[in-house]
Scaffold this active site. Structure first.
Site, PDB file in Angstrom:
ATOM      1  N   LEU A  45       9.436  39.163  41.102  1.00  0.00           N
ATOM      2  CA  LEU A  45      10.604  38.511  40.533  1.00  0.00           C
ATOM      3  C   LEU A  45      10.514  37.012  40.785  1.00  0.00           C
ATOM      4  O   LEU A  45      10.015  36.575  41.827  1.00  0.00           O
ATOM      5  CB  LEU A  45      11.897  39.059  41.166  1.00  0.00           C
ATOM      6  CG  LEU A  45      12.202  40.539  40.946  1.00  0.00           C
ATOM      7  CD1 LEU A  45      13.483  40.915  41.682  1.00  0.00           C
ATOM      8  CD2 LEU A  45      12.321  40.860  39.456  1.00  0.00           C
ATOM      9  N   ASP A  46      11.022  36.231  39.826  1.00  0.00           N
ATOM     10  CA  ASP A  46      11.085  34.791  40.007  1.00  0.00           C
ATOM     11  C   ASP A  46      11.971  34.457  41.196  1.00  0.00           C
ATOM     12  O   ASP A  46      12.834  35.249  41.600  1.00  0.00           O
ATOM     13  CB  ASP A  46      11.680  34.114  38.763  1.00  0.00           C
ATOM     14  CG  ASP A  46      10.910  34.429  37.492  1.00  0.00           C
ATOM     15  OD1 ASP A  46       9.716  34.765  37.602  1.00  0.00           O
ATOM     16  OD2 ASP A  46      11.513  34.346  36.409  1.00  0.00           O
ATOM     17  N   LYS A  47      11.809  33.268  41.716  1.00  0.00           N
ATOM     18  CA  LYS A  47      12.616  32.814  42.844  1.00  0.00           C
ATOM     19  C   LYS A  47      14.108  32.976  42.574  1.00  0.00           C
ATOM     20  O   LYS A  47      14.859  33.448  43.430  1.00  0.00           O
ATOM     21  CB  LYS A  47      12.294  31.345  43.146  1.00  0.00           C
ATOM     22  CG  LYS A  47      13.171  30.728  44.226  1.00  0.00           C
ATOM     23  CD  LYS A  47      12.867  29.259  44.395  1.00  0.00           C
ATOM     24  CE  LYS A  47      13.832  28.614  45.387  1.00  0.00           C
ATOM     25  NZ  LYS A  47      13.593  27.162  45.532  1.00  0.00           N
TER      26      LYS A  47
END
Length: 212
Positions: A45-47
């Site tokens: 997952l992205d930050k």
């Protein structure tokens, strides 16, 4: 492991952020239990994206779940709020590649890798729409790039959208469900609650008091 990642936490350490990452937390967990393991994320997952991630404890499980991703057996569903009025359910089938001169940004381009995102309208508001998303592929920033590409960027997206209002602490994209076939043959599915900032925006939209 199935972990509910908070927003504003990268999956891996990066330049300028060597400690506050999911990988650091998982390695600390392993160490506290006296286990010698390495960090093996099944999905990433992205930050700024919150929600469920699977982490394999050994190389065999990592490979098995990787095969499920390739066979489209591993299910991932997201909830997101996008800008604009999305009239109906749909699918975005548009290739994605890294933007020229950038390490992070992605763009839709003919020479990219195939990327497919399915979306379903859950509720329409005056200027925003709550969607359920299901990934058929798993490209970097896929949902964010695809929704911006069709003119409905994810609310709060600082890279592909219109940025974030002061009171919103992250982009409204949450990995709500993950399902996979356990190596013992059982199908397992996990569900997570929406984070508080996401709920706050929904509550504001319900009362039409949002000032985005």
């Amino acid at each position: 492991l199935v972990i509910n990642k908070p927003p504003n936490m990268p999956t891996h350490p990066s330049m300028g952020n060597y400690e506050n990452s999911l990988a650091n937390g998982v390695m600390y967990y392993y160490k506290s239990k006296g286990e010698e393991r390495v960090f093996r994320a099944v999905n990433r997952l992205d930050k700024d994206t919150s929600g469920l991630m699977a982490v394999a404890k050994n190389s065999y499980i990592h490979a098995r779940l990787g095969e499920e991703i390739q066979k489209k057996e591993l299910k991932r569903k997201y909830m997101c709020i996008v800008c604009g009025d999305v009239e109906r359910d749909g699918t975005v089938d548009a290739p994605i590649r890294r933007a020229d001169g950038s390490v992070i940004n992605r763009i839709v381009a003919p020479d990219g890798q195939r990327a497919v995102t399915h979306y379903r309208v859950i509720k329409r508001y005056r200027e925003y729409t709550l969607l359920e998303m299901e990934l058929e592929t798993g490209r970097t920033h896929q949902i964010r790039v695809h929704m911006a590409y069709i003119g409905h960027p994810v609310t709060g997206d600082e890279v592909y959208g219109n940025g974030s209002p002061k009171w919103l602490c992250g982009q409204c994209l949450h990995a709500k469900k993950i399902g996979f076939i356990h190596p013992d043959g059982r199908y397992m599915e996990f569900d997570s609650d929406l984070p508080d900032y996401f709920k706050k925006l929904l509550a504001n939209l319900e009362t039409q008091k949002t000032e985005i």
